[in-house]
Scaffold this active site. Structure first.
Site, PDB file in Angstrom:
ATOM      1  N   LEU A 133      32.226   3.874 -13.794  1.00  0.00           N
ATOM      2  CA  LEU A 133      31.450   2.746 -13.272  1.00  0.00           C
ATOM      3  C   LEU A 133      32.185   2.066 -12.128  1.00  0.00           C
ATOM      4  O   LEU A 133      31.578   1.384 -11.302  1.00  0.00           O
ATOM      5  CB  LEU A 133      31.188   1.731 -14.387  1.00  0.00           C
ATOM      6  CG  LEU A 133      30.172   2.135 -15.438  1.00  0.00           C
ATOM      7  CD1 LEU A 133      30.246   1.203 -16.641  1.00  0.00           C
ATOM      8  CD2 LEU A 133      28.767   2.119 -14.848  1.00  0.00           C
ATOM      9  N   THR A 175      29.799  -5.010 -13.369  1.00  0.00           N
ATOM     10  CA  THR A 175      30.835  -3.986 -13.271  1.00  0.00           C
ATOM     11  C   THR A 175      31.787  -4.355 -12.148  1.00  0.00           C
ATOM     12  O   THR A 175      33.012  -4.261 -12.288  1.00  0.00           O
ATOM     13  CB  THR A 175      30.206  -2.607 -13.006  1.00  0.00           C
ATOM     14  OG1 THR A 175      29.367  -2.276 -14.118  1.00  0.00           O
ATOM     15  CG2 THR A 175      31.267  -1.543 -12.839  1.00  0.00           C
ATOM     16  N   HIS A 178      34.117  -7.040 -13.243  1.00  0.00           N
ATOM     17  CA  HIS A 178      35.196  -6.440 -14.052  1.00  0.00           C
ATOM     18  C   HIS A 178      36.267  -5.823 -13.135  1.00  0.00           C
ATOM     19  O   HIS A 178      37.466  -6.059 -13.329  1.00  0.00           O
ATOM     20  CB  HIS A 178      34.551  -5.385 -14.964  1.00  0.00           C
ATOM     21  CG  HIS A 178      35.489  -4.554 -15.771  1.00  0.00           C
ATOM     22  ND1 HIS A 178      35.622  -4.691 -17.132  1.00  0.00           N
ATOM     23  CD2 HIS A 178      36.323  -3.531 -15.424  1.00  0.00           C
ATOM     24  CE1 HIS A 178      36.507  -3.807 -17.586  1.00  0.00           C
ATOM     25  NE2 HIS A 178      36.939  -3.092 -16.578  1.00  0.00           N
ATOM     26  N   GLU A 179      35.831  -5.074 -12.143  1.00  0.00           N
ATOM     27  CA  GLU A 179      36.809  -4.421 -11.251  1.00  0.00           C
ATOM     28  C   GLU A 179      37.598  -5.440 -10.451  1.00  0.00           C
ATOM     29  O   GLU A 179      38.796  -5.277 -10.220  1.00  0.00           O
ATOM     30  CB  GLU A 179      36.117  -3.425 -10.311  1.00  0.00           C
ATOM     31  CG  GLU A 179      35.370  -2.294 -10.987  1.00  0.00           C
ATOM     32  CD  GLU A 179      36.134  -1.614 -12.097  1.00  0.00           C
ATOM     33  OE1 GLU A 179      37.381  -1.521 -12.005  1.00  0.00           O
ATOM     34  OE2 GLU A 179      35.502  -1.184 -13.080  1.00  0.00           O
ATOM     35  N   THR A 209      42.258 -14.681 -25.338  1.00  0.00           N
ATOM     36  CA  THR A 209      41.286 -13.609 -25.607  1.00  0.00           C
ATOM     37  C   THR A 209      41.733 -12.979 -26.919  1.00  0.00           C
ATOM     38  O   THR A 209      42.871 -12.501 -27.009  1.00  0.00           O
ATOM     39  CB  THR A 209      41.326 -12.537 -24.502  1.00  0.00           C
ATOM     40  OG1 THR A 209      42.674 -12.066 -24.352  1.00  0.00           O
ATOM     41  CG2 THR A 209      40.822 -13.074 -23.177  1.00  0.00           C
ATOM     42  N   ASP A 242      26.266  -5.396 -19.083  1.00  0.00           N
ATOM     43  CA  ASP A 242      26.335  -6.540 -18.164  1.00  0.00           C
ATOM     44  C   ASP A 242      25.757  -7.823 -18.754  1.00  0.00           C
ATOM     45  O   ASP A 242      26.328  -8.899 -18.589  1.00  0.00           O
ATOM     46  CB  ASP A 242      25.575  -6.220 -16.866  1.00  0.00           C
ATOM     47  CG  ASP A 242      26.389  -5.340 -15.926  1.00  0.00           C
ATOM     48  OD1 ASP A 242      27.365  -4.706 -16.375  1.00  0.00           O
ATOM     49  OD2 ASP A 242      26.023  -5.282 -14.732  1.00  0.00           O
TER      50      ASP A 242
HETATM   51  N1  ARG Z   1      35.613   2.094 -16.696  1.00  0.00           N
HETATM   52  C1  ARG Z   1      35.697   1.141 -15.639  1.00  0.00           C
HETATM   53  C2  ARG Z   1      36.916   0.255 -15.805  1.00  0.00           C
HETATM   54  O1  ARG Z   1      37.446   0.160 -16.879  1.00  0.00           O
HETATM   55  C3  ARG Z   1      34.432   0.326 -15.532  1.00  0.00           C
HETATM   56  C4  ARG Z   1      34.125  -0.563 -16.681  1.00  0.00           C
HETATM   57  C5  ARG Z   1      32.915  -1.453 -16.412  1.00  0.00           C
HETATM   58  N2  ARG Z   1      32.295  -1.846 -17.653  1.00  0.00           N
HETATM   59  C6  ARG Z   1      31.133  -2.479 -17.773  1.00  0.00           C
HETATM   60  N3  ARG Z   1      30.706  -2.776 -18.954  1.00  0.00           N
HETATM   61  N4  ARG Z   1      30.414  -2.846 -16.730  1.00  0.00           N
HETATM   62  O2  ARG Z   1      37.347  -0.389 -14.889  1.00  0.00           O
HETATM   63 ZN    ZN Z   2      38.368  -1.726 -16.506  1.00  0.00          ZN
END
Ligand code: ARG
Ligand code: ZN
Length: 270
Positions: A133, A175, A178-179, A209, A242
């Site tokens: 992702l 996503t 998160h990044e 957390t 999300d």
């Molecule tokens: N696998 C990727 C990471 O760990 C993307 C994770 C995004 N997850 C999500 N639930 N949108 O960075």
């Molecule tokens: Zn991640």
């Protein structure tokens, strides 16, 4: 769990082994300038409109300010804006299009050709992200000499980028949130499983957390308690869908702001 506020337990306070989430990191609003490199292939996959790119920046700002619906997270006071000037000083929309089949498949070290000065711009690329992702190539605390080089980047899968509102599991732009959390030094909430001992030096290096033994997916109505307390399934750094990720905690916010000061001192402006 207590920690010594304003008295660093290490230097910096957000390295790869610990967090000192001192209140000294709660400071002014800072803004990160973003360039989005939209990479498409020759069969027309990966095409993203300027409006969609802008929607992703809106989502980042909502998520980092905890103004999205139902958020009980904190306002990190970190904001994002698309670049208005390119590296040559010319006006730009803040997104650039490239058509290249190798690059679309996340191959070919495209960043060496198209990055905009990574000490000044957060370079975001959309492509297949190699089948994930999204990812960042390294966390800043372990980036060593790679920080600020062309490699330094955020990669987001083109089909989970932006707020498309079409109802898919990854269609709300989180996503990328998160990044960017990784880009600013956050680990996964499930990092190190249940950890043990000091929560500032084990697991995700964050105490507010709850520890969790492994990622949570989907959108669970009741969080499992995999380590004796409810898993933080609403946290951006878990793997929920999300619609169920809505929280950065105060200590995550401080770790990100420490990361900006310590490792990315030129990327954010007052
Ligand atoms: N696998 C990727 C990471 O760990 C993307 C994770 C995004 N997850 C999500 N639930 N949108 O960075
Ligand atoms: Zn991640």
């Amino acid at each position: 769990v207590s920690y010594v506020d304003d008295s660093p337990i290490d230097s910096p306070d957000c390295d790869s082994g610990n967090t000192n989430p001192s209140a000294q990191y709660d400071g002014p609003l800072v803004q990160i300038t973003v360039v989005v490199h939209v990479i498409q292939n020759t069969s027309g996959q990966g095409v993203l409109s300027d409006a969609l790119v802008r929607s992703q920046i809106d989502v980042l700002n909502e998520d980092f300010s905890a103004t999205n619906v139902n958020s009980i997270g904190v306002d990190t006071r970190i904001r994002f804006a698309l670049a208005t000037l390119d590296p040559q000083g010319n006006p730009t929309t803040g997104s650039v299009r490239h058509t290249n089949d190798t690059w679309f498949n996340d191959g070919g070290s495209y960043w060496n050709t198209i990055a905009w000065g990574p000490t000044r711009y957060m370079n975001v690329y959309t492509n297949t992200a190699g089948g994930s992702l999204g990812y960042v190539p390294f966390l800043p605390a372990s980036g060593g000499g790679s920080i600020g080089t062309n490699r330094d980047r955020v990669v987001c899968a083109w089909d989970s980028f932006g707020r498309t509102g079409t109802g898919g599991r990854f269609s709300l732009g989180r996503t990328c949130t998160h990044e960017v959390g990784h880009y600013l030094g956050l680990l996964h909430t499930f990092s190190g499983g249940c950890g043990g001992g000091n929560c500032f030096t084990s697991g995700d290096l964050i105490c507010d957390t709850n520890a969790e033994s492994s990622p949570n997916f989907g959108c669970q109505s009741t969080p499992p308690s995999s380590c004796g307390s409810p898993d933080p399934i609403d946290n951006y750094m878990d793997y929920s869908d999300d619609v169920c990720m809505t929280v950065f905690t105060q200590q995550q916010s401080r770790r990100m702001r420490c990361t900006l000061q310590s490792f990315r001192p030129t990327i954010a402006q007052p």
